[in-house]
Scaffold this active site. Structure first.
Site, PDB file in Angstrom:
ATOM      1  N   SER A  75       0.955  -1.126  -0.120  1.00  0.00           N
ATOM      2  CA  SER A  75       0.073   0.088  -0.101  1.00  0.00           C
ATOM      3  C   SER A  75       0.893   1.193   0.155  1.00  0.00           C
ATOM      4  O   SER A  75       1.639   1.518  -0.797  1.00  0.00           O
ATOM      5  CB  SER A  75      -0.909  -0.052   1.317  1.00  0.00           C
ATOM      6  OG  SER A  75      -1.925   0.959   1.171  1.00  0.00           O
ATOM      7  N   HIS A 180      -8.714   0.709  -0.688  1.00  0.00           N
ATOM      8  CA  HIS A 180      -8.428  -0.382  -1.839  1.00  0.00           C
ATOM      9  C   HIS A 180      -9.766  -0.972  -2.092  1.00  0.00           C
ATOM     10  O   HIS A 180      -9.833  -2.078  -2.189  1.00  0.00           O
ATOM     11  CB  HIS A 180      -7.532  -1.567  -1.069  1.00  0.00           C
ATOM     12  CG  HIS A 180      -6.230  -0.850  -0.652  1.00  0.00           C
ATOM     13  ND1 HIS A 180      -5.487  -0.041  -1.629  1.00  0.00           N
ATOM     14  CD2 HIS A 180      -5.492  -0.642   0.365  1.00  0.00           C
ATOM     15  CE1 HIS A 180      -4.440   0.592  -0.744  1.00  0.00           C
ATOM     16  NE2 HIS A 180      -4.445  -0.229   0.473  1.00  0.00           N
TER      17      HIS A 180
END
Length: 284
Positions: A75, A180
């Protein structure tokens, strides 16, 4: 976060001082002194983690001279990988991480949501849970650890259903939104604009992308990846498997904490693990 490194390493101190100058406020003081609730805000936490990770990178002489086969990040960690692969200089990566955090925090206000780690279920069962509750698989971290993301009520339902299907436990994450997933779509336009204003070099080291678990080797591909990862699943498990299958036998986690070291241990028992914070070398 990062105070000991700041005090012990001139290279790390220079990173924190540059960050304060680039952002126009004392991010270093926030890292070292808090308050914790302000530091945890997404728009602050993301640049804080990046600056601390780059400080670890530059404080370690072996890492400064190393030429790894691949770099990868989970991430936000992908931004540290961009600095390591010389796609962006530190100042530009920091500005972009700060804007990413701001946009994701704002998207979380527009589309309130959360995330929960589901422990002890395989991917097929978690996907069943997501279909039944209107949630999304957000992070495929390692065998037996998958993060689900979505609206707050949906995530609570997903956790309950996962436990009924045999999950060992469910752990809510302290985040400001449904990261996400498509609920982050409001952040994409602003990030596209921010990305378009910067010059991205081709990586000098292949970057294993979060969304595809395959290497990206051009600046243009990196731009697309940074936008894609906002709304799509982080394929960490597959990323590590790809690198192992390509012959990687040693992984070095760069930055605060040891989360990725723990995940990699569960993905491959054959590799050697190095962690810059603990300064330990361990066989998984």
């Amino acid at each position: 976060m990062g105070r000991e490194l700041f005090e012990s390493s001139p290279e790390a101190r220079a990173v924190f001082e540059e960050a304060d100058s680039v952002l126009g406020f004392a991010l270093s003081r926030l890292c070292f002194e808090g308050p914790e609730d302000v530091l945890r805000q997404t728009e602050n936490a993301q640049p804080a983690i990046l600056v601390t990770s780059v400080a670890h990178l530059r404080a370690n002489a072996q890492l400064r001279e190393a030429r790894p086969s691949f770099v990868a990040g989970h991430s936000l960690g992908e931004y540290t990988a961009l600095v390591a692969a010389q796609v962006l200089d530190f100042a530009d990566a920091l500005r972009l991480a700060r804007e990413r955090g701001r946009l994701m925090q704002e998207a979380g206000r527009q589309n309130p949501g959360g995330m929960v780690a589901i422990l002890g279920l395989d991917e097929a069962l978690v996907e069943e849970v997501c279909r039944a509750t209107g949630t999304y698989v957000a992070n495929l971290n390692c065998p037996g650890q998958i993060v689900v993301s979505g609206g707050k009520e949906n995530v609570a339902q997903a956790a309950e259903l996962a436990r009924s299907k045999g999950a060992r436990s469910t752990v809510p994450l302290q985040v400001s939104g449904a990261f996400h997933t498509p609920l982050m779509q409001p952040a994409v336009e602003g990030m596209a604009r921010a990305v378009s204003e910067l010059s991205f070099a081709d990586p000098v080291i292949p970057i294993v992308a979060n969304t595809t678990a395959r290497p990206i080797e051009s600046g243009e591909a990196v731009k697309a990846e940074l936008l894609d990862q906002l709304c799509h699943c982080i394929q960490w498990h597959k990323s590590v498997e790809y690198m192992v299958n390509e012959g990687v036998s040693t992984f070095t986690e760069v930055g605060p904490g040891q989360v990725l070291t723990g995940l990699i241990k569960r993905i491959s028992r054959e590799v050697e693990l190095v962690n810059t914070e603990s300064k330990r070398i361990a066989r998984s």
